[in-house]
Design an enzyme around this catalytic site. Structure first.
Site, mmCIF file in Angstrom:
data_model
loop_
_atom_site.group_PDB
_atom_site.id
_atom_site.type_symbol
_atom_site.label_atom_id
_atom_site.label_comp_id
_atom_site.label_asym_id
_atom_site.label_seq_id
_atom_site.Cartn_x
_atom_site.Cartn_y
_atom_site.Cartn_z
ATOM 1 C CD GLU A 1 -17.897 23.439 1.501
ATOM 2 O OE1 GLU A 1 -18.169 24.115 2.512
ATOM 3 O OE2 GLU A 1 -18.260 22.252 1.375
ATOM 4 C CB SER B 1 33.838 -17.781 10.058
ATOM 5 O OG SER B 1 34.211 -18.877 10.871
#
Length: 754
Positions: A179, A454
């Site tokens: 690059e 319950s």
């Protein structure tokens, strides 16, 4: 001639004035750019997300973890199974042993280097752990934490910030070779690169090569648009010059490596070498091989065009071309080059950072993040959030809910939720808020407020044990009662089977979940006392102070239910449950550590033991008998819950480490025709078939002993009386001459003498 000179002089002076004005404008613009860029580049280069991790699987000799469970975790972490281990991120199985070369990882409590170990397995789990190659015995070993997902801070960009010191030199050299070869020698722009690119483009009569430096690419990615114009190129060049002047080459290179774009993962843009390494290879940056490096550098040119997941042929050609460059410039020797060219493009199973979306669990993580004080600029350094999430529990919960809802009912609107909590850590291990576990929307596990039926009864008995001195072996009468209600008609509660059993033990009343005895005890204890106990277990939503509270009229979420039962599993010790255990920034600096909170003792340890004994009886003898048949007796404790007209089906079970809570019902509150044992229990059963329970071990306090109670009278009788009920109690006091009948027996003078 004189006129010509005058015109020339005028043009020259005007040109100089315009040039001077231009210089002033350029200088002013440069000053503006310098000030703004320097500030932005120093403190706000990019936003980093919060990356969320599961728990780290901890392996300990003597634990019941089997080899397939460890292998599943390794596969989840993208480890490669090999015949000979050569590098980290690999494992080898041979007979009853498993050799693992763990990758380096930054845990919440600090970094750990790569490490090789051998696990020896026996029938019951892990027999031993050896460090290799020295063979030293280890008392614990952790695998790295799997990545769960991301929580963005305002952008769709994902990145894991890494320091330049962690990046392999070969990656840096290859990047600059491809690059920007003059990176360390130019001032931000490279005239030679621009000229070279111009010649190449002129020859080709189209754009075939760019002349941008890494600094220019970084400026374009951070601050500029993709617009193609001379003004943008000029702006890019000026900004590159300023950044190169103000910051060191290493700072620029590190920023570039954390910013460069590498593709998409599930709609998120992957930026930076840190996450790209994880995405494509399942590795840390420091583990990258020459082949990996060549592919990553090659992808930069066109992340979409060279995507190795979609276009492997293109990506392979690009990788091999870069490997050839590396060989030609002596970055690789011939042997390394041959090995790199022969390597697979990507490991099997890689290509995704996160295997599956977890919207329900991450919603809870996000809720907790909003309540934790964090640095205001955390997005600049990123977050790594470490949770209690257990992938195995989550997978078992998801599959159990999906499969069982389809089997227990054909109703397409039937919904459900599952929460798994590690009650030893007070940590949330799994959350499923929809029968479709990837569905984004209403999260029933966190937000569905439904009557619990319950499930509230154990708290009533605990309050009666704590404040009324009740014992499991005492007798309570199951008979019709009338409860007056202010401003309303009297209430006549019924049992589930609409019958009354007369005198029965407190233990049997709890195990059989009889309604009337529970209402009686609630009246004796007081509704206000029951409300206070619920609040002490972390319930911060409204609780109706009405008699029907004894039968579960309070609406709670599955997560709130899990917190209550985590308290019961801990014998009355309450700690708020949480998903987040710790947080660091992306560099490993600790930002938050959940402190071990002092547990609030809701009721005594003796009462806790009695309740746990009774709830274990629910599994062994009561509505949970199916679970006892599945996993064996004495393994679990739990409770079912059913609300009026069968609108809600609940079941909660817990073992030595986890609480498993399941709710089944409809969002529109219509009846589903399922009791707790017919709707929610099958989900718990299917979950436990995959996520094997750890046997529940109840430690009897020193002040508790086993007492033989008369079944009809509820009084202690001698231990050798066969018809009694032997249950734990906090006392063992009997009349001196009491016999098996439960009454004082008259004895002759001869019996009294001897």
């Amino acid at each position: 001639m004189t006129r010509t000179r005058a015109v020339f002089r005028y043009l020259l002076i005007t040109g100089l004035k315009l040039a001077l004005i231009g210089l002033v404008l350029v200088a002013g613009y440069l000053i503006y750019l310098d000030a703004s860029l320097t500030k932005r580049f120093s403190s706000n280069r990019f936003q980093a997300p919060a990356l969320v991790y599961a728990r780290s699987l901890e392996l300990v000799p003597g634990s019941t973890i089997a080899a397939p469970t460890v292998i599943a975790e390794l596969e989840r972490l993208s480890y490669q199974r090999v015949t000979q281990i050569t590098d980290s991120g690999q494992y080898q199985q041979s007979g009853s042993s498993l050799t693992i070369y763990r990758r380096p990882f930054d845990f919440a409590d600090g970094p750990a280097m790569a490490r090789r170990v051998r696990l020896e397995f026996a029938a019951g789990g892990i027999r031993g752990i050896q460090s290799l190659p020295d063979g030293r015995a280890l008392n614990r070993f952790r695998l790295e934490a799997p990545l769960l997902g991301r929580l963005a801070g305002g952008s769709d960009e994902d990145r894991l910030l890494v320091g330049l010191e962690l990046v392999p030199n070969l990656l840096i050299e290859t990047l600059l070779l491809v690059e920007d070869r003059d990176f360390y020698h130019h001032a931000g722009i490279s005239v030679s690169s621009i000229a070279r690119a111009a010649v190449a483009n002129l020859i080709a009569m189209r754009t075939v090569q760019g002349g941008s430096t890494l600094t220019q690419q970084l400026v374009k990615n951070l601050y500029l648009t993709r617009e193609r114009s001379l003004w943008r190129k000029a702006n890019e060049a000026l900004m590159a010059l300023i950044i190169d002047y103000r910051f060191s080459k290493n700072e620029i290179l590190e920023t570039y490596l954390n910013e460069v774009y590498f593709g998409q993962d599930r709609g998120s843009a992957i930026h930076g070498i840190g996450l790209a390494s994880r995405l494509y290879f399942g590795k840390q940056v420091q583990e990258l091989t020459a082949s990996d490096i060549a592919l990553l550098v090659g992808v930069i040119k066109g992340p979409s065009y060279y995507d190795p997941r979609r276009y492997p042929e293109r990506a392979l050609e690009r990788r091999d071309m870069i490997l050839q460059l590396m060989l030609e410039h002596n970055l690789l020797d011939p042997n390394s080059y041959q090995m790199a060219v022969a390597a697979k493009l990507m490991p099997t199973g890689s290509g995704q950072l996160v295997k599956a979306r977890l919207p329900h669990y991450l919603e809870r993580v996000q809720q907790e993040l909003s309540q934790i004080a964090l640095p205001h600029n955390w997005q600049q350094q990123g977050l790594r959030v470490f949770t209690y999430f257990d992938p195995n529990a989550q997978q078992a919960a998801e599959q159990a809910l999906q499969q069982q809802l389809a089997q227990v009912s054909k109703d397409p609107l039937l919904q459900g939720a599952v929460v798994v909590v590690n009650h030893q850590q007070a940590g949330i291990a799994a959350v499923v808020g929809d029968r479709q576990p990837r569905a984004v929307g209403f999260n029933r596990a966190l937000n569905a407020m439904r009557p619990v039926g319950s499930l509230v009864k154990p708290l009533i008995y605990a309050a009666a044990f704590e404040h009324q001195g009740l014992e499991l072996g005492q007798v309570i009468r199951d008979e019709p009662i009338v409860v007056p209600r202010q401003g309303q008609a009297d209430w006549q509660p019924q049992n589930y089977d609409e019958t009354f059993l007369g005198d029965l033990s407190v233990y049997d009343a709890l195990v059989q979940s009889r309604n009337v005895p529970a209402v009686k005890l609630a009246q004796q204890v007081g509704i206000k006392q029951l409300v206070a106990m619920l609040q002490a277990t972390g319930v911060d939503t409204p609780i109706p102070e009405v008699p029907a509270l004894a039968l579960g009229s309070v609406a709670l979420s599955p997560l709130q239910v899990s917190e209550i039962y985590a308290m019961l599993a801990q014998s009355g010790k309450h700690r708020p449950v949480a998903a987040i255990a710790a947080m660091t920034d992306h560099q490993g600096l600790n930002l938050y550590q959940r402190s071990p909170q002092t547990a609030q003792q809701v009721f005594s340890a003796e009462v806790g033991y009695l309740i746990n004994y009774g709830l274990r009886g629910v599994i062994n003898e009561g509505t949970g008998k199916t679970l006892a048949q599945l996993v064996g007796s004495q393994q679990l404790a739990g409770k079912s819950g059913t609300t009026n007209d069968y609108r809600d089906s609940w079941f909660v079970a817990y073992d030595q480490q986890h609480v498993f809570s399941v709710w089944v019902g409809r969002d529109d509150n219509q009846p589903v025709g399922l009791t707790g044992s017919r709707g929610a229990l099958p989900v718990v059963a299917a979950l436990l078939q995959q996520f094997k329970p750890q046997p529940l071990q109840l430690e009897m306090p020193a002040t508790v002993t086993v007492v033989n109670f008369h079944r009809q009278l509820g009084v202690p009788i001698p231990d050798d009386c066969e018809a009694g009920l032997r249950v734990p109690a906090r006392f063992k006091t009997m009349p001196e001459d009491q016999g098996c009948s439960g009454t004082v027996e008259k004895k002759s003078w001869w019996q009294r003498l001897f």
